[in-house]
Design a protein around this motif. Sequence first.
Motif, PDB file in Angstrom:
ATOM      1  N   CYS A 118      28.463  41.866  35.485  1.00  0.00           N
ATOM      2  CA  CYS A 118      27.122  41.322  35.745  1.00  0.00           C
ATOM      3  C   CYS A 118      27.127  39.799  35.635  1.00  0.00           C
ATOM      4  O   CYS A 118      26.462  39.115  36.423  1.00  0.00           O
ATOM      5  CB  CYS A 118      26.093  41.926  34.796  1.00  0.00           C
ATOM      6  SG  CYS A 118      25.624  43.604  35.243  1.00  0.00           S
ATOM      7  N   ALA A 119      27.888  39.278  34.681  1.00  0.00           N
ATOM      8  CA  ALA A 119      27.987  37.814  34.555  1.00  0.00           C
ATOM      9  C   ALA A 119      28.600  37.221  35.824  1.00  0.00           C
ATOM     10  O   ALA A 119      28.104  36.205  36.345  1.00  0.00           O
ATOM     11  CB  ALA A 119      28.823  37.445  33.335  1.00  0.00           C
ATOM     12  N   LEU A 120      29.634  37.860  36.364  1.00  0.00           N
ATOM     13  CA  LEU A 120      30.233  37.378  37.607  1.00  0.00           C
ATOM     14  C   LEU A 120      29.235  37.482  38.757  1.00  0.00           C
ATOM     15  O   LEU A 120      29.115  36.576  39.583  1.00  0.00           O
ATOM     16  CB  LEU A 120      31.512  38.161  37.931  1.00  0.00           C
ATOM     17  CG  LEU A 120      32.243  37.733  39.193  1.00  0.00           C
ATOM     18  CD1 LEU A 120      32.674  36.263  39.103  1.00  0.00           C
ATOM     19  CD2 LEU A 120      33.448  38.633  39.439  1.00  0.00           C
ATOM     20  N   GLY A 121      28.486  38.573  38.793  1.00  0.00           N
ATOM     21  CA  GLY A 121      27.459  38.731  39.830  1.00  0.00           C
ATOM     22  C   GLY A 121      26.412  37.639  39.761  1.00  0.00           C
ATOM     23  O   GLY A 121      25.993  37.094  40.792  1.00  0.00           O
ATOM     24  N   GLU A 122      25.987  37.299  38.550  1.00  0.00           N
ATOM     25  CA  GLU A 122      24.987  36.238  38.396  1.00  0.00           C
ATOM     26  C   GLU A 122      25.553  34.888  38.828  1.00  0.00           C
ATOM     27  O   GLU A 122      24.842  34.080  39.435  1.00  0.00           O
ATOM     28  CB  GLU A 122      24.476  36.216  36.961  1.00  0.00           C
ATOM     29  CG  GLU A 122      23.600  37.412  36.655  1.00  0.00           C
ATOM     30  CD  GLU A 122      23.311  37.613  35.176  1.00  0.00           C
ATOM     31  OE1 GLU A 122      24.004  37.007  34.326  1.00  0.00           O
ATOM     32  OE2 GLU A 122      22.400  38.394  34.867  1.00  0.00           O
TER      33      GLU A 122
ATOM     34  N   SER B 259      27.980  43.559  45.018  1.00  0.00           N
ATOM     35  CA  SER B 259      29.159  44.382  44.727  1.00  0.00           C
ATOM     36  C   SER B 259      29.553  44.275  43.253  1.00  0.00           C
ATOM     37  O   SER B 259      30.036  45.251  42.668  1.00  0.00           O
ATOM     38  CB  SER B 259      30.327  44.009  45.632  1.00  0.00           C
ATOM     39  OG  SER B 259      30.766  42.701  45.388  1.00  0.00           O
ATOM     40  N   CYS B 260      29.342  43.117  42.647  1.00  0.00           N
ATOM     41  CA  CYS B 260      29.632  42.970  41.211  1.00  0.00           C
ATOM     42  C   CYS B 260      28.725  43.866  40.379  1.00  0.00           C
ATOM     43  O   CYS B 260      29.189  44.556  39.461  1.00  0.00           O
ATOM     44  CB  CYS B 260      29.468  41.513  40.786  1.00  0.00           C
ATOM     45  SG  CYS B 260      30.704  40.396  41.461  1.00  0.00           S
ATOM     46  N   TYR B 261      27.421  43.872  40.699  1.00  0.00           N
ATOM     47  CA  TYR B 261      26.480  44.711  39.948  1.00  0.00           C
ATOM     48  C   TYR B 261      26.787  46.188  40.151  1.00  0.00           C
ATOM     49  O   TYR B 261      26.734  46.985  39.207  1.00  0.00           O
ATOM     50  CB  TYR B 261      25.044  44.422  40.375  1.00  0.00           C
ATOM     51  CG  TYR B 261      24.614  42.979  40.161  1.00  0.00           C
ATOM     52  CD1 TYR B 261      25.006  42.266  39.036  1.00  0.00           C
ATOM     53  CD2 TYR B 261      23.823  42.335  41.090  1.00  0.00           C
ATOM     54  CE1 TYR B 261      24.617  40.952  38.845  1.00  0.00           C
ATOM     55  CE2 TYR B 261      23.422  41.025  40.913  1.00  0.00           C
ATOM     56  CZ  TYR B 261      23.826  40.341  39.787  1.00  0.00           C
ATOM     57  OH  TYR B 261      23.435  39.039  39.600  1.00  0.00           O
TER      58      TYR B 261
ATOM     59  N   ARG C  49      36.474  35.664  35.483  1.00  0.00           N
ATOM     60  CA  ARG C  49      37.505  36.455  36.183  1.00  0.00           C
ATOM     61  C   ARG C  49      38.730  36.687  35.284  1.00  0.00           C
ATOM     62  O   ARG C  49      39.325  37.765  35.310  1.00  0.00           O
ATOM     63  CB  ARG C  49      37.911  35.753  37.471  1.00  0.00           C
ATOM     64  CG  ARG C  49      36.872  35.913  38.554  1.00  0.00           C
ATOM     65  CD  ARG C  49      37.409  35.429  39.895  1.00  0.00           C
ATOM     66  NE  ARG C  49      36.422  35.636  40.919  1.00  0.00           N
ATOM     67  CZ  ARG C  49      35.673  34.678  41.443  1.00  0.00           C
ATOM     68  NH1 ARG C  49      35.823  33.434  41.031  1.00  0.00           N
ATOM     69  NH2 ARG C  49      34.791  34.956  42.372  1.00  0.00           N
ATOM     70  N   THR C  50      39.084  35.699  34.497  1.00  0.00           N
ATOM     71  CA  THR C  50      40.209  35.856  33.573  1.00  0.00           C
ATOM     72  C   THR C  50      39.895  36.922  32.542  1.00  0.00           C
ATOM     73  O   THR C  50      40.724  37.794  32.266  1.00  0.00           O
ATOM     74  CB  THR C  50      40.528  34.517  32.867  1.00  0.00           C
ATOM     75  OG1 THR C  50      40.794  33.534  33.860  1.00  0.00           O
ATOM     76  CG2 THR C  50      41.711  34.645  31.941  1.00  0.00           C
ATOM     77  N   ARG C  51      38.685  36.872  31.998  1.00  0.00           N
ATOM     78  CA  ARG C  51      38.280  37.893  31.010  1.00  0.00           C
ATOM     79  C   ARG C  51      38.218  39.277  31.640  1.00  0.00           C
ATOM     80  O   ARG C  51      38.569  40.270  31.014  1.00  0.00           O
ATOM     81  CB  ARG C  51      36.925  37.542  30.401  1.00  0.00           C
ATOM     82  CG  ARG C  51      36.917  36.353  29.476  1.00  0.00           C
ATOM     83  CD  ARG C  51      37.640  36.578  28.172  1.00  0.00           C
ATOM     84  NE  ARG C  51      37.073  37.698  27.459  1.00  0.00           N
ATOM     85  CZ  ARG C  51      37.766  38.507  26.654  1.00  0.00           C
ATOM     86  NH1 ARG C  51      39.035  38.304  26.442  1.00  0.00           N
ATOM     87  NH2 ARG C  51      37.177  39.500  26.046  1.00  0.00           N
ATOM     88  N   LEU C  52      37.791  39.346  32.912  1.00  0.00           N
ATOM     89  CA  LEU C  52      37.730  40.642  33.596  1.00  0.00           C
ATOM     90  C   LEU C  52      39.124  41.247  33.775  1.00  0.00           C
ATOM     91  O   LEU C  52      39.275  42.475  33.723  1.00  0.00           O
ATOM     92  CB  LEU C  52      37.062  40.497  34.962  1.00  0.00           C
ATOM     93  CG  LEU C  52      35.550  40.542  34.957  1.00  0.00           C
ATOM     94  CD1 LEU C  52      34.994  40.131  36.316  1.00  0.00           C
ATOM     95  CD2 LEU C  52      35.050  41.923  34.579  1.00  0.00           C
ATOM     96  N   SER C  53      40.125  40.400  33.984  1.00  0.00           N
ATOM     97  CA  SER C  53      41.480  40.928  34.138  1.00  0.00           C
ATOM     98  C   SER C  53      42.015  41.492  32.821  1.00  0.00           C
ATOM     99  O   SER C  53      42.855  42.388  32.821  1.00  0.00           O
ATOM    100  CB  SER C  53      42.423  39.853  34.683  1.00  0.00           C
ATOM    101  OG  SER C  53      42.574  38.818  33.738  1.00  0.00           O
TER     102      SER C  53
END
Length: 169
Positions: free
Chosen positions: A16-20, A41-43, A3-7
Motif C-alpha cells: 500500500c505504501a508503494l501504491g501511495e 495493482s499495488c493495492y 521496493r528494497t523492503r518489499l524484496s
Amino acid sequence: IVRTRLSVEPSPRLWCALGELCERSRVGKKALPNDSDDACSCYKHALSLDPRYGHAHRCLAKLAWSEERFEDVILHLDAALAINPMSTPSWYTLGCTALRLRRWQKARTAFTRFLAAEPDDGEGHANLAVALIHLKQKEQAYAVLSDAVRHAWGNGKVWQNYVPVCIDT
C-alpha cells in the motif's frame, strides 16, 4: 527504500505504501525512479496477500473516487467498513457516494454511522437530511436539519434545505 523492503519482507502495508507513492507520481508529484508499478495493482497485490487489509480497500476506494467510478467506491468502502467499522471518514465518503448514486437508504445508514462518531458535523447532518427528504421522512429531516443549522450556521446550502423543510412540516 520501499521496493528494497518489499524484496526482503513483502507485506500488505508496504504494498500500500508503494501504491501511495505511485499515486503521488501519477498526480504530478515527483516521479518515482524505475516506476513500473501502478497504484491500483499495488493495492490489489496487498489484498492478495491479506484480503482483510482494510487500508488497501480504502486506498482502492480513494482511487476509484478520483476516477469517478462510484460503484467501485461503494464496493471497496463496504469491504473496508466490514473489516473496520470505526473508520469515520470512510462512513462519510460512503454516504457522499451513495448520495451521488441516489441510494438514499445506504446514504442514510452511512451518515447515521458517521454522525454517531462526529455529532457536531453540520455537513454530515445536512447530507443525512437530504437522504431523509428523498426517503419521504420529512419530520426526521427537519430535526436533523435543525442540528445542521446549529452546527453549520454560516453554510448557505444548509439554509436552502432547511427553509423548504420547515414550510413542509
